[in-house]
Design an enzyme around this catalytic site. Structure first.
Site, mmCIF file in Angstrom:
data_model
loop_
_atom_site.group_PDB
_atom_site.id
_atom_site.type_symbol
_atom_site.label_atom_id
_atom_site.label_comp_id
_atom_site.label_asym_id
_atom_site.label_seq_id
_atom_site.Cartn_x
_atom_site.Cartn_y
_atom_site.Cartn_z
ATOM 1 N N ARG A 134 41.167 44.044 42.763
ATOM 2 C CA ARG A 134 40.947 44.540 41.385
ATOM 3 C C ARG A 134 39.993 43.194 40.728
ATOM 4 O O ARG A 134 39.259 43.553 39.727
ATOM 5 C CB ARG A 134 42.244 44.334 40.567
ATOM 6 C CG ARG A 134 43.209 45.506 40.788
ATOM 7 C CD ARG A 134 44.440 45.342 40.246
ATOM 8 N NE ARG A 134 45.454 45.270 40.916
ATOM 9 C CZ ARG A 134 46.785 45.002 40.794
ATOM 10 N NH1 ARG A 134 47.139 44.803 39.448
ATOM 11 N NH2 ARG A 134 47.859 45.030 41.629
ATOM 12 N N GLY A 135 40.004 42.302 41.555
ATOM 13 C CA GLY A 135 39.140 41.135 41.064
ATOM 14 C C GLY A 135 37.774 41.172 40.497
ATOM 15 O O GLY A 135 37.169 40.623 39.413
ATOM 16 N N GLU A 158 32.009 41.364 45.279
ATOM 17 C CA GLU A 158 33.122 40.704 45.430
ATOM 18 C C GLU A 158 33.233 39.719 44.215
ATOM 19 O O GLU A 158 32.142 39.034 43.676
ATOM 20 C CB GLU A 158 33.128 40.018 46.667
ATOM 21 C CG GLU A 158 34.412 38.963 47.108
ATOM 22 C CD GLU A 158 35.731 39.728 46.869
ATOM 23 O OE1 GLU A 158 35.996 40.280 45.969
ATOM 24 O OE2 GLU A 158 36.259 39.857 47.963
ATOM 25 N N ASP A 159 34.595 39.428 43.869
ATOM 26 C CA ASP A 159 34.329 38.134 42.540
ATOM 27 C C ASP A 159 34.387 36.812 43.293
ATOM 28 O O ASP A 159 33.636 35.999 42.569
ATOM 29 C CB ASP A 159 35.648 38.520 41.574
ATOM 30 C CG ASP A 159 37.135 38.488 42.656
ATOM 31 O OD1 ASP A 159 36.778 39.066 43.786
ATOM 32 O OD2 ASP A 159 38.293 38.260 41.924
ATOM 33 N N ASP A 165 36.929 32.871 49.383
ATOM 34 C CA ASP A 165 37.581 31.609 49.233
ATOM 35 C C ASP A 165 37.552 31.501 51.025
ATOM 36 O O ASP A 165 36.715 30.859 51.501
ATOM 37 C CB ASP A 165 39.068 32.269 48.963
ATOM 38 C CG ASP A 165 39.736 30.871 48.693
ATOM 39 O OD1 ASP A 165 39.619 29.816 49.044
ATOM 40 O OD2 ASP A 165 41.023 30.968 47.718
ATOM 41 N N LYS A 173 33.823 29.478 47.167
ATOM 42 C CA LYS A 173 34.462 28.183 47.557
ATOM 43 C C LYS A 173 34.097 27.774 48.854
ATOM 44 O O LYS A 173 35.259 28.117 49.663
ATOM 45 C CB LYS A 173 35.859 28.465 47.234
ATOM 46 C CG LYS A 173 36.403 27.833 45.785
ATOM 47 C CD LYS A 173 37.738 28.012 45.923
ATOM 48 C CE LYS A 173 38.521 28.370 44.718
ATOM 49 N NZ LYS A 173 39.959 28.403 44.794
ATOM 50 N N PHE A 223 41.612 26.314 41.655
ATOM 51 C CA PHE A 223 42.043 27.480 41.298
ATOM 52 C C PHE A 223 41.454 28.045 39.997
ATOM 53 O O PHE A 223 41.798 27.558 38.606
ATOM 54 C CB PHE A 223 43.654 27.427 41.015
ATOM 55 C CG PHE A 223 44.176 28.745 41.146
ATOM 56 C CD1 PHE A 223 44.280 29.349 42.510
ATOM 57 C CD2 PHE A 223 44.445 29.888 40.204
ATOM 58 C CE1 PHE A 223 44.809 30.762 42.821
ATOM 59 C CE2 PHE A 223 44.827 31.026 40.307
ATOM 60 C CZ PHE A 223 45.034 31.558 41.534
ATOM 61 N N VAL A 224 40.852 28.968 40.148
ATOM 62 C CA VAL A 224 39.909 29.686 38.921
ATOM 63 C C VAL A 224 40.540 30.912 38.453
ATOM 64 O O VAL A 224 40.931 31.771 39.268
ATOM 65 C CB VAL A 224 38.242 29.677 39.136
ATOM 66 C CG1 VAL A 224 37.783 28.359 39.186
ATOM 67 C CG2 VAL A 224 38.225 30.296 40.434
ATOM 68 N N ASP A 240 42.665 36.360 38.506
ATOM 69 C CA ASP A 240 43.776 36.368 38.015
ATOM 70 C C ASP A 240 44.554 35.257 38.493
ATOM 71 O O ASP A 240 44.316 34.650 39.600
ATOM 72 C CB ASP A 240 44.523 37.629 38.217
ATOM 73 C CG ASP A 240 45.311 37.775 39.836
ATOM 74 O OD1 ASP A 240 44.314 37.471 40.533
ATOM 75 O OD2 ASP A 240 46.303 37.840 40.041
ATOM 76 N N ARG A 273 43.057 38.063 33.663
ATOM 77 C CA ARG A 273 41.565 38.718 34.090
ATOM 78 C C ARG A 273 40.740 39.097 32.933
ATOM 79 O O ARG A 273 39.560 39.276 33.445
ATOM 80 C CB ARG A 273 42.025 39.858 34.918
ATOM 81 C CG ARG A 273 43.002 40.015 36.163
ATOM 82 C CD ARG A 273 42.862 41.123 36.823
ATOM 83 N NE ARG A 273 43.875 41.164 37.995
ATOM 84 C CZ ARG A 273 43.629 40.897 39.222
ATOM 85 N NH1 ARG A 273 42.313 40.538 39.729
ATOM 86 N NH2 ARG A 273 44.678 40.942 40.204
#
Ligand code: PRP
Length: 187
Positions: free
Chosen positions: A45-46, A101-102, A105, A133, A154-155, A161, A167
């Site tokens: 969902r990001g 993509e958001d 990682d 990241k 952690f963003v 989220d 979000r």
């Protein structure tokens, strides 16, 4: 306007994000200037906020589709397992695909999904991510366009989220440690 300043420190402002999206779209438009076969695939969902802003800046004939995979639980650590929760609606055979993509990682999600999409015989698959990241990377992923490289914090916000919250923040922020220690009950 949603702000929540008491739990979030702003890392990337809404203005900076908008400006960077304009730059990214100019580059993406150049790359796909000659195709009428572009399918823009948002990873739910990001990426829902990013893809909404991105496609409205993208002056190209496109189709939009969504794929939902999950590599995270409700906490902060990614797991190695990737599951497809919702597949594409349309076909991509012979099409150019732009994955939106958001955040990248570990790279595990996109590594799995690019292989999965390649199995559907598209003409090409390219990736645009808002955030990356690099310190967390486990699998190297070739990324054509990246908005911002960020440190290992952690963003949340702008689609991202923590436990399905935040979000809807219009910017990218860092969750104050007191928030997640309170929720997870650990240092
Ligand atoms: C997050 C994020 C990326 C992925 C990145 O998704 O949106 O898709 O993790 O992590 P990786 O590079 O370590 O694989 P998540 O599974 O949390 O789902 P969401 O998009 O619904 O928030």
């Amino acid at each position: 306007m949603v702000t929540r300043p008491y739990v979030i420190d702003e890392m990337i402002s809404a203005k900076s994000i908008a400006a960077r999206i304009e730059e990214l779209c100019r580059e993406i438009q150049k790359e796909f200037a000659d195709t009428d076969k572009l399918v823009v695939v948002g990873l739910l969902r990001g990426s829902f906020v990013f893809i909404a802003d991105l496609v409205r800046e993208l002056d190209l004939p496109i189709e939009v589709d969504f794929l939902e995979a999950s590599s995270y639980g409700d906490g902060m650590e990614s797991t190695q397992e990737v599951r497809i929760l919702k597949d594409l609606r349309g076909g991509i055979e012979g099409r150019d695909v732009l994955i939106v993509e958001d955040i990248i990682d570990t790279g595990i999600t996109l590594n799995y999904l690019t292989n999965y999409l390649a199995g559907k015989n598209p003409r090409s698959v390219k990736i645009v991510t808002l955030l990356s990241k690099p310190a967390r990377r486990v699998v190297e992923i070739p990324v054509e366009w990246m908005g911002f490289e960020i440190p290992d914090k952690f963003v949340v916000g702008y689609g991202l989220d923590f436990g399905e919250q935040y979000r809807n923040l219009p910017y990218v922020g860092v969750l104050k440690p007191s928030m997640y220690t309170a929720i997870l009950g650990k240092e």
